[in-house]
Design an enzyme around this catalytic site. Structure first.
Site, PDB file in Angstrom:
ATOM      1  N   GLY A 135      38.822  32.973  36.109  1.00  0.00           N
ATOM      2  CA  GLY A 135      38.101  32.174  35.122  1.00  0.00           C
ATOM      3  C   GLY A 135      38.734  32.253  33.744  1.00  0.00           C
ATOM      4  N   GLY A 192      42.460  28.144  32.286  1.00  0.00           N
ATOM      5  CA  GLY A 192      42.837  26.744  32.080  1.00  0.00           C
ATOM      6  C   GLY A 192      43.057  25.960  33.357  1.00  0.00           C
ATOM      7  CE  LYS A 193      39.496  28.063  37.941  1.00  0.00           C
ATOM      8  NZ  LYS A 193      39.139  28.974  36.832  1.00  0.00           N
ATOM      9  CG  ASP A 204      33.863  25.949  38.382  1.00  0.00           C
ATOM     10  OD1 ASP A 204      32.747  26.488  38.510  1.00  0.00           O
ATOM     11  OD2 ASP A 204      34.708  26.315  37.543  1.00  0.00           O
ATOM     12  CB  CYS A 246      51.915  35.667  12.834  1.00  0.00           C
ATOM     13  SG  CYS A 246      50.473  35.839  13.913  1.00  0.00           S
TER      14      CYS A 246
END
Length: 335
Positions: free
Chosen positions: A30, A33-34, A58, A274
């Site tokens: 989960g 990004g499926k 789903d 960063c």
């Protein structure tokens, strides 16, 4: 593997070009990004196939959010496409939740199976297994060139994938014993309140059920018709889930030779200041090296972490290009 093994194309080009494919499952842990990946794959397939269906199994049903369009249990054309359709169903709900128009003509047998199964609800496990079977049989009978399945997280997906083998094996044993257990079947029928059904009738129903399961199982195991795409991110738990999924798919005899690694940082000079970006980049590099070692005989597609969310048909259309050729962080972003 041999040291001189040529790396496979790092894209999903092989799937898009495989005309024989009928079912493509997209799954993973989960939050990786499926849905974005499955929607993007469906968009690319729509360029080369006559008709494409993306179907969500789903319960979260994210494809409506991905395309910014409400979908239901009826195949609906996706805005901006002529041959791409989408639908959302819950396999656990079974055929009772599917609209009547699915059961016309050739699917009349499925309609009868649905009503017969209403009387079997007291049997734990039977309902879920047959819901899966009937949904897959239903999809098998639809007139789409290819179907992309946006699946639930790994555990749920493994149950979906394993059910044909489990049920086929169980029903096969039961049918082989039907002559010995005919008296018990009669008692079983009475307990279910099916007084008008004798053991022979129930045996025939089980036989028909086994035929459906066998057809689905055969297509699941046919690499020319069915394949699975694993989606992950470059982190420990996601990689662990991916390896578990690949092993289970292999055990079930289901083709899997494509992995998508999503949400990757591609450091630019502008990121030099960063520190968190640099740290995340190092972590991802470590797991990308592990993925390269574990899956050298897979097509591994690397997708970027973007500044903006991928939502809406045009955004998905643009993002889907990354499935076909390696992402170039130096390329000008498309608006």
């Amino acid at each position: 593997m041999a040291d001189n093994l040529e790396p496979l194309e790092p894209s999903l080009q092989n799937l898009v070009e495989q005309d024989s494919l009928k079912w493509i499952f997209v799954g993973g842990k989960g939050g990786v990004g499926k849905t974005t990946c499955s929607s993007s794959l469906a968009v690319q397939l729509s360029k080369v196939r006559e008709s494409v269906l993306i179907i969500s199994t789903d319960p979260a049903h994210n494809i409506s959010d991905a395309f910014d369009q409400k979908f239901t249990k009826v195949p609906t054309k996706v805005n901006g496409f002529d041959n791409l359709f989408a639908m959302e169903i819950d396999p656990n709900a079974g055929l009772n939740e599917l609209p009547e128009e699915y059961f016309d003509g050739e699917n009349e047998a499925l309609r009868q199976g649905r009503h017969a199964r209403d009387d079997q609800r007291p049997c734990p496990g039977i309902d879920e297994a047959m819901s899966y079977a009937e949904v897959m049989k239903l999809v098998k009978g639809m007139n789409f060139s290819v179907v992309v399945f946006d699946t639930a997280p790994t555990g749920h997906t493994l149950r979906l994938i394993a059910f044909p083998q489990v049920v086929e094996k169980g029903l096969g044993k039961l049918l082989r014993l039907k002559m010995k257990v005919a008296p018990l079947l009669s008692q079983f029928v009475s307990m279910l309140g099916m007084a008008d059904v004798n053991a022979d009738t129930l045996s025939q129903k089980l036989d028909d059920m086994l035929r459906v399961i066998t057809q689905v199982n055969e297509q699941f195991k046919n690499p020319d018709q069915t394949t699975f795409v694993c989606v992950c991110i470059a982190e420990f738990f996601s990689l662990y889930e991916t390896e578990r999924l690949v092993q289970e798919l292999t055990k079930c005899g289901i083709d899997v030779h494509n992995i998508i690694v999503n949400q990757l940082l591609f450091l630019q000079k502008s990121h030099d200041s960063c520190s968190m970006c640099a740290s995340r980049f190092k972590i991802q590099e470590k797991y990308l090296d592990q993925i390269a070692d574990l899956y050298e005989d897979f097509h591994v597609t690397k997708l970027p972490l973007l500044e903006k969310e991928v939502r809406g048909p045009e955004s998905i259309r643009s993002f889907s290009e990354n499935l076909m050729k390696p992402f170039d962080p130096k390329a000008e972003p498309k608006e």
